[in-house]
Design an enzyme around this catalytic site. Sequence first.
Site, PDB file in Angstrom:
ATOM      1  N   CYS A 274      25.664  -9.022  -2.605  1.00  0.00           N
ATOM      2  CA  CYS A 274      25.900  -8.898  -4.055  1.00  0.00           C
ATOM      3  C   CYS A 274      24.632  -8.749  -4.896  1.00  0.00           C
ATOM      4  CB  CYS A 274      26.701 -10.103  -4.525  1.00  0.00           C
ATOM      5  SG  CYS A 274      28.304 -10.224  -3.719  1.00  0.00           S
TER       6      CYS A 274
HETATM    7  N1  LIG Z   1      30.318 -11.589  -0.131  1.00  0.00           N
HETATM    8  C1  LIG Z   1      30.343 -12.175  -1.295  1.00  0.00           C
HETATM    9  O1  LIG Z   1      29.828 -13.280  -1.452  1.00  0.00           O
HETATM   10  C2  LIG Z   1      31.019 -11.549  -2.485  1.00  0.00           C
HETATM   11  C3  LIG Z   1      31.278 -12.332  -3.624  1.00  0.00           C
HETATM   12  C4  LIG Z   1      31.907 -11.749  -4.711  1.00  0.00           C
HETATM   13  C5  LIG Z   1      32.242 -10.397  -4.672  1.00  0.00           C
HETATM   14  N2  LIG Z   1      31.947  -9.646  -3.569  1.00  0.00           N
HETATM   15  C6  LIG Z   1      32.347  -8.238  -3.583  1.00  0.00           C
HETATM   16  O2  LIG Z   1      33.530  -8.108  -2.817  1.00  0.00           O
HETATM   17  C7  LIG Z   1      33.544  -6.857  -2.111  1.00  0.00           C
HETATM   18  C8  LIG Z   1      33.720  -7.099  -0.621  1.00  0.00           C
HETATM   19  O3  LIG Z   1      32.601  -7.823  -0.138  1.00  0.00           O
HETATM   20  P1  LIG Z   1      32.626  -8.584   1.257  1.00  0.00           P
HETATM   21  O4  LIG Z   1      31.390  -9.417   1.282  1.00  0.00           O
HETATM   22  O5  LIG Z   1      33.949  -9.240   1.473  1.00  0.00           O
HETATM   23  O6  LIG Z   1      32.473  -7.356   2.268  1.00  0.00           O
HETATM   24  P2  LIG Z   1      32.715  -7.378   3.862  1.00  0.00           P
HETATM   25  O7  LIG Z   1      31.892  -6.270   4.403  1.00  0.00           O
HETATM   26  O8  LIG Z   1      32.537  -8.773   4.391  1.00  0.00           O
HETATM   27  O9  LIG Z   1      34.253  -7.035   4.025  1.00  0.00           O
HETATM   28  C9  LIG Z   1      34.810  -5.825   3.650  1.00  0.00           C
HETATM   29  C10 LIG Z   1      35.816  -5.388   4.708  1.00  0.00           C
HETATM   30  O10 LIG Z   1      36.448  -4.193   4.251  1.00  0.00           O
HETATM   31  C11 LIG Z   1      36.752  -3.396   5.391  1.00  0.00           C
HETATM   32  N3  LIG Z   1      37.028  -2.046   4.924  1.00  0.00           N
HETATM   33  C12 LIG Z   1      36.181  -1.107   4.428  1.00  0.00           C
HETATM   34  N4  LIG Z   1      36.848  -0.016   4.059  1.00  0.00           N
HETATM   35  C13 LIG Z   1      38.167  -0.219   4.324  1.00  0.00           C
HETATM   36  C14 LIG Z   1      39.354   0.533   4.150  1.00  0.00           C
HETATM   37  N5  LIG Z   1      39.350   1.741   3.600  1.00  0.00           N
HETATM   38  N6  LIG Z   1      40.506  -0.016   4.563  1.00  0.00           N
HETATM   39  C15 LIG Z   1      40.555  -1.234   5.113  1.00  0.00           C
HETATM   40  N7  LIG Z   1      39.461  -2.013   5.291  1.00  0.00           N
HETATM   41  C16 LIG Z   1      38.283  -1.521   4.885  1.00  0.00           C
HETATM   42  C17 LIG Z   1      35.515  -3.552   6.248  1.00  0.00           C
HETATM   43  O11 LIG Z   1      35.795  -3.217   7.599  1.00  0.00           O
HETATM   44  C18 LIG Z   1      35.203  -5.046   6.067  1.00  0.00           C
HETATM   45  O12 LIG Z   1      35.812  -5.850   7.060  1.00  0.00           O
HETATM   46  C19 LIG Z   1      32.244  -6.164  -2.490  1.00  0.00           C
HETATM   47  O13 LIG Z   1      32.476  -5.332  -3.583  1.00  0.00           O
HETATM   48  C20 LIG Z   1      31.351  -7.311  -2.917  1.00  0.00           C
HETATM   49  O14 LIG Z   1      30.351  -6.898  -3.828  1.00  0.00           O
HETATM   50  C21 LIG Z   1      31.378 -10.203  -2.468  1.00  0.00           C
END
Ligand SMILES: NC(=O)c1ccc[n+]([C@@H]2O[C@H](COP(=O)([O-])OP(=O)(O)OC[C@H]3O[C@@H](n4cnc5c(N)ncnc54)[C@H](O)[C@@H]3O)[C@@H](O)[C@H]2O)c1
Length: 435
Positions: A274
């Site tokens: 992030c």
């Molecule tokens: N990690 C954090 O602490 C956090 C906190 C707040 C917000 N966010 C936001 O949340 C979002 C997700 O982050 P995350 O850390 O969970 O990412 P992540 O990489 O841990 O998980 C995302 C998942 O989405 C899957 N994916 C991608 N494209 C796909 C599709 N078309 N269909 C199905 N699955 C798909 C990936 O395989 C992956 O498992 C981002 O925008 C991030 O900025 C993250």
Amino acid sequence: MSDAAATLAARLAGTPTVGVIGLGYVGLPLAVAFAESGATVIGVDLDARRVASVRAGASFVEDISAATLAAVVRTGRIVATDDVAALKDADAIVICVPTPLSKSREPDISFIVAAADGVASVIRPGQLVVLESTTYPGTTQEVLRPRLEARGLRVGEDVFLAFSPERIDPGNTHWTLRDIPKVVGGVTPLCRELAAALYARFAREVVPVSSPETAEMVKLYENTFRSVNIALVNELAIMCRRLGISVWEVIHAASTKPFGFMAFYPGPGLGGHCLPSDPSYLSWKMRLAGYEPRFIAFADEINRQMPTYVVGLVADALNDRGRALRGARILVLGVAYKANVADTRDSPALEIITALAAKGARVEYHDPNVPELTIGDLALRSVAWPADLRAHDVVLILTAHAGYDWATIVRDAPLVVDTRNATAGVPPAAHVIRL
Ligand SMILES: NC(=O)c1ccc[n+]([C@@H]2O[C@H](COP(=O)([O-])OP(=O)(O)OC[C@H]3O[C@@H](n4cnc5c(N)ncnc54)[C@H](O)[C@@H]3O)[C@@H](O)[C@H]2O)c1
């Protein structure tokens, strides 16, 4: 209220089926929260290993224990698949896919586009779609809405669309998904109302805002606020070192002011999915709007120089003892981007280890949560713990995971460079260099 909306509202208040696209750090805890609220959850992920893990009830996210996940999988509350077609029966679909930066540091929303195309292929009247991925203001209206409307559906009447930013802090046991108020902005007031009803299933508080753009901006403001304040305190650390003052003592004393101050702490650099990326989503959007944001660029510049600054600290500490980085045996403690998580995405440890190795240091690491680490051609394994600290020239603390005995580390290591003030509880010593 249309029939579609009325039926959906009733479903959301009862036992709805909720689809979650993207079962990662954000999506998996969300899926569990919905399942524990009595919903049936269909989790969709393109990553076959993650799908298999969820099916086996094996959690890969620290905030969700294997027992918690196994319980909701066993009772059929969560099913996992790689096929988005499974979402045709969902009442609500929540999108939690990654939003990284491209090599040129521009927003890469290709995961959102792919997920939106997937949703458009299954959408039917009476469904609610919510985007949770962090992104620039306008994404929900400009990327998701046209894809749903291209199917001949009217947003706000046939289907419902909203943005609700995820605000979790992985590893934080005090503020969990349920305790953090959920900001919700709908394309129409009815969209917002329905999305608020979805989140009210588990969130203690829902904060409605006037539009998806506002909700998108809320998240970017929050993370820009953190990035800018971390840059300020990182620069304070640099200034304090020049003046021979402890930045940690300054922050501690400043924190006693009961109003108008909030403590941020310096460190070896920003990491995770992030903070290093999110503010650039806003800069990019503003540049398109003809405005060049200055705070974001300046904060980014300071934060991004911290790994190099830390390498300099290590080199200086060795130099003061008549040693060079070349050939020095360095043990890095903690490679995850922050304490008590396993996430190494964009961790400053990667850049620091690479730079130290490039200068000829022999770098090893220990991290209780990260058994293996590959950085380009460098493949490392976490050393056994307790390690032979006396055999290393420097112990470099990059992440202050719980469980380390800092007093023993200070006692046994010939030289400690501590970028996290992890050794604060140990009396100052000449061989302990704090950021
Ligand atoms: N990690 C954090 O602490 C956090 C906190 C707040 C917000 N966010 C936001 O949340 C979002 C997700 O982050 P995350 O850390 O969970 O990412 P992540 O990489 O841990 O998980 C995302 C998942 O989405 C899957 N994916 C991608 N494209 C796909 C599709 N078309 N269909 C199905 N699955 C798909 C990936 O395989 C992956 O498992 C981002 O925008 C991030 O900025 C993250």
